[in-house]
Motif scaffolding. Structure first.
Motif, PDB file in Angstrom:
ATOM      1  N   ASP A  72      -4.149   9.066  41.714  1.00  0.00           N
ATOM      2  CA  ASP A  72      -2.845   9.697  41.523  1.00  0.00           C
ATOM      3  C   ASP A  72      -2.097   8.945  40.428  1.00  0.00           C
ATOM      4  OD1 ASP A  72      -2.495   7.387  42.934  1.00  0.00           O
ATOM      5  OD2 ASP A  72      -1.248   8.248  44.517  1.00  0.00           O
ATOM      6  N   GLY A  73      -0.806   8.846  40.549  1.00  0.00           N
ATOM      7  CA  GLY A  73      -0.016   8.237  39.481  1.00  0.00           C
ATOM      8  C   GLY A  73      -0.021   9.147  38.263  1.00  0.00           C
ATOM      9  N   PRO A  74      -0.344   8.624  37.071  1.00  0.00           N
ATOM     10  CA  PRO A  74      -0.373   9.469  35.867  1.00  0.00           C
ATOM     11  C   PRO A  74      -1.406  10.595  35.924  1.00  0.00           C
ATOM     12  CG  PRO A  74      -0.325   7.140  35.283  1.00  0.00           C
ATOM     13  CD  PRO A  74      -0.576   7.211  36.751  1.00  0.00           C
ATOM     14  N   LEU A  75      -2.376  10.492  36.855  1.00  0.00           N
ATOM     15  CA  LEU A  75      -3.401  11.525  36.962  1.00  0.00           C
ATOM     16  C   LEU A  75      -2.880  12.787  37.653  1.00  0.00           C
ATOM     17  CD1 LEU A  75      -6.362   9.247  38.109  1.00  0.00           C
ATOM     18  CD2 LEU A  75      -5.684   9.824  35.779  1.00  0.00           C
ATOM     19  N   VAL A  76      -1.767  12.680  38.371  1.00  0.00           N
ATOM     20  CA  VAL A  76      -1.174  13.817  39.069  1.00  0.00           C
ATOM     21  C   VAL A  76       0.164  14.132  38.415  1.00  0.00           C
ATOM     22  CG1 VAL A  76      -0.273  14.679  41.266  1.00  0.00           C
ATOM     23  CG2 VAL A  76      -2.321  13.257  41.239  1.00  0.00           C
TER      24      VAL A  76
ATOM     25  N   GLY B 132       2.835   9.665  31.016  1.00  0.00           N
ATOM     26  CA  GLY B 132       3.730  10.183  32.037  1.00  0.00           C
ATOM     27  C   GLY B 132       3.762   9.292  33.262  1.00  0.00           C
ATOM     28  N   ALA B 133       4.873   9.360  33.990  1.00  0.00           N
ATOM     29  CA  ALA B 133       5.010   8.544  35.197  1.00  0.00           C
ATOM     30  C   ALA B 133       4.089   9.028  36.300  1.00  0.00           C
ATOM     31  CB  ALA B 133       6.465   8.559  35.678  1.00  0.00           C
ATOM     32  N   GLY B 134       3.853  10.329  36.373  1.00  0.00           N
ATOM     33  CA  GLY B 134       2.979  10.880  37.387  1.00  0.00           C
ATOM     34  C   GLY B 134       3.623  10.917  38.758  1.00  0.00           C
ATOM     35  N   VAL B 135       2.806  11.122  39.773  1.00  0.00           N
ATOM     36  CA  VAL B 135       3.270  11.312  41.148  1.00  0.00           C
ATOM     37  C   VAL B 135       2.491  10.373  42.058  1.00  0.00           C
ATOM     38  CG1 VAL B 135       3.496  12.934  43.062  1.00  0.00           C
ATOM     39  CG2 VAL B 135       3.863  13.725  40.716  1.00  0.00           C
ATOM     40  N   ASP B 136       3.216   9.672  42.925  1.00  0.00           N
ATOM     41  CA  ASP B 136       2.603   8.833  43.954  1.00  0.00           C
ATOM     42  C   ASP B 136       2.410   9.699  45.193  1.00  0.00           C
ATOM     43  OD1 ASP B 136       1.722   6.916  45.650  1.00  0.00           O
ATOM     44  OD2 ASP B 136       3.584   5.764  45.721  1.00  0.00           O
TER      45      ASP B 136
END
Length: 327
Positions: free
Chosen positions: A67-71, A242-246
């Motif tokens: 996750d993180g920048p990958l989402v 990008g900050a992405g999503v945790d």
């Protein structure tokens, strides 16, 4: 001589009724405790997220450590039209207004939508807006196109996986052909794009969230024909910076119910602060315990009254003359 005082039949009946109600309450309470779902809170853990993704359709919430920048959190415009609608003309009209607003639309699988939406209406056209776009941008594409108004449209904010799988390859073109022949990536990812570098091959994926097992299977499928190990296949962000999503801090999506009308706008994966659901209603239990208290009180009163009457009878019999034995 000692006489045992036995309760009357009415007292015994009420005692049995009281015991039955108490046993039923205990069994019902245990069953309700075991089957009641936990209250939904504003934060979620990965095990809870994994258990909430069992729906066979829609963008579920699998166990995601990539996750993180990958989402990414992205805005989707989903268009639902009549069966005989001219989709190419409708898409051309939307693309025309998107070009005027400097928005590049990408067609994406409707599986990115929540299951609650797909159970009620499956859109014929699902378009993903670029990163940084807002819901107002998506609504503007439809509002500006008066000549091609769809029957319904939905503006949603969803979570998508934006991934690039990259592996070293001496012949990237031949590796891409070998992967395509196996078909494992097509089955796992659906649509994907390959990018051949000087000595690397990249596979880009943008779509519904992939669980950790699926990501690892893709890495294995790329490593085998490349003659390397899965851990040598890098998993990178398709939109770097990008900050992405945790996912661990992301709330579980709330059920989405579409209301009647010509257009619908719902946000399924937007954070919901302080959302809490009470899964154990108090009303039925309150009525049960009040009834049990009444039955118990009546039982105690009748038992006491019966005991007093027995003692009075014993005292009266003590003064009666003893009858001679006829034998």
């Amino acid at each position: 001589m000692v006489h045992a005082t036995r309760p009357t039949s009415a007292v015994r009946l009420l005692a049995l009724l009281n015991a039955g109600l108490l046993a039923a309450g205990v069994l019902s309470g245990c069953t309700a405790w075991a089957s009641a779902p936990p209250g939904t809170t504003s934060t979620s853990t990965r095990p809870a997220a994994a258990s909430a993704s069992r729906s066979e359709i829609g963008n579920g919430r699998p166990l995601v450590n990539y996750d993180g920048p990958l989402v990414q959190r992205r805005v989707v415009l989903a268009i639902h039209t009549k069966a005989d609608a001219d989709l190419p003309t409708l898409r051309a009209g939307v693309d025309q207004h998107a070009d005027g607003a400097n928005l590049r639309l990408a067609e994406i699988s409707p599986d990115v939508l929540p299951a609650g939406v797909l159970e009620q209406a499956v859109p014929q056209l699902t378009l993903l807006l670029p990163a940084g776009s807002t819901e107002d941008d998506a609504r503007g594409l439809i509002d500006a196109s008066t000549a091609t108004q769809p029957a319904q449209y939905f503006v949603l904010t969803v979570l998508v996986h934006d991934l690039v799988f990259e592996v070293d390859a001496t012949d990237p073109g031949a590796l891409a052909d070998a992967i395509a022949r196996e078909g494992i990536l097509s089955d796992a990812l659906g649509n994907y794009e390959t990018t051949a570098g000087a000595d690397t091959l990249g596979v880009s994926y943008l779509g519904t969230l992939l669980g950790d097992e699926m990501v690892d299977s893709v890495r294995s499928a790329m490593a085998r024909p490349a003659g390397t190990t899965p851990r040598r296949v890098a998993v990178l962000a398709g939109t770097p910076g990008g900050a992405g999503v945790d996912i661990a801090a992301e709330p579980i999506p709330q059920p989405v119910v579409l209301a009647g009308g010509t257009s619908h706008e719902v946000v399924s994966d937007a954070p919901v602060a302080g959302a809490e659901v009470d899964s154990t209603p108090l009303g039925p239990w309150l009525a049960y315990w009040i009834g049990l208290a009444v039955v118990l009180g009546v039982t105690v009163l009748l038992a006491g009254w019966s005991l007093v009457q027995r003692r009075r009878g014993l005292r009266a019999s003590a003064f009666e003359p003893e009858r001679p034995d006829p034998e």
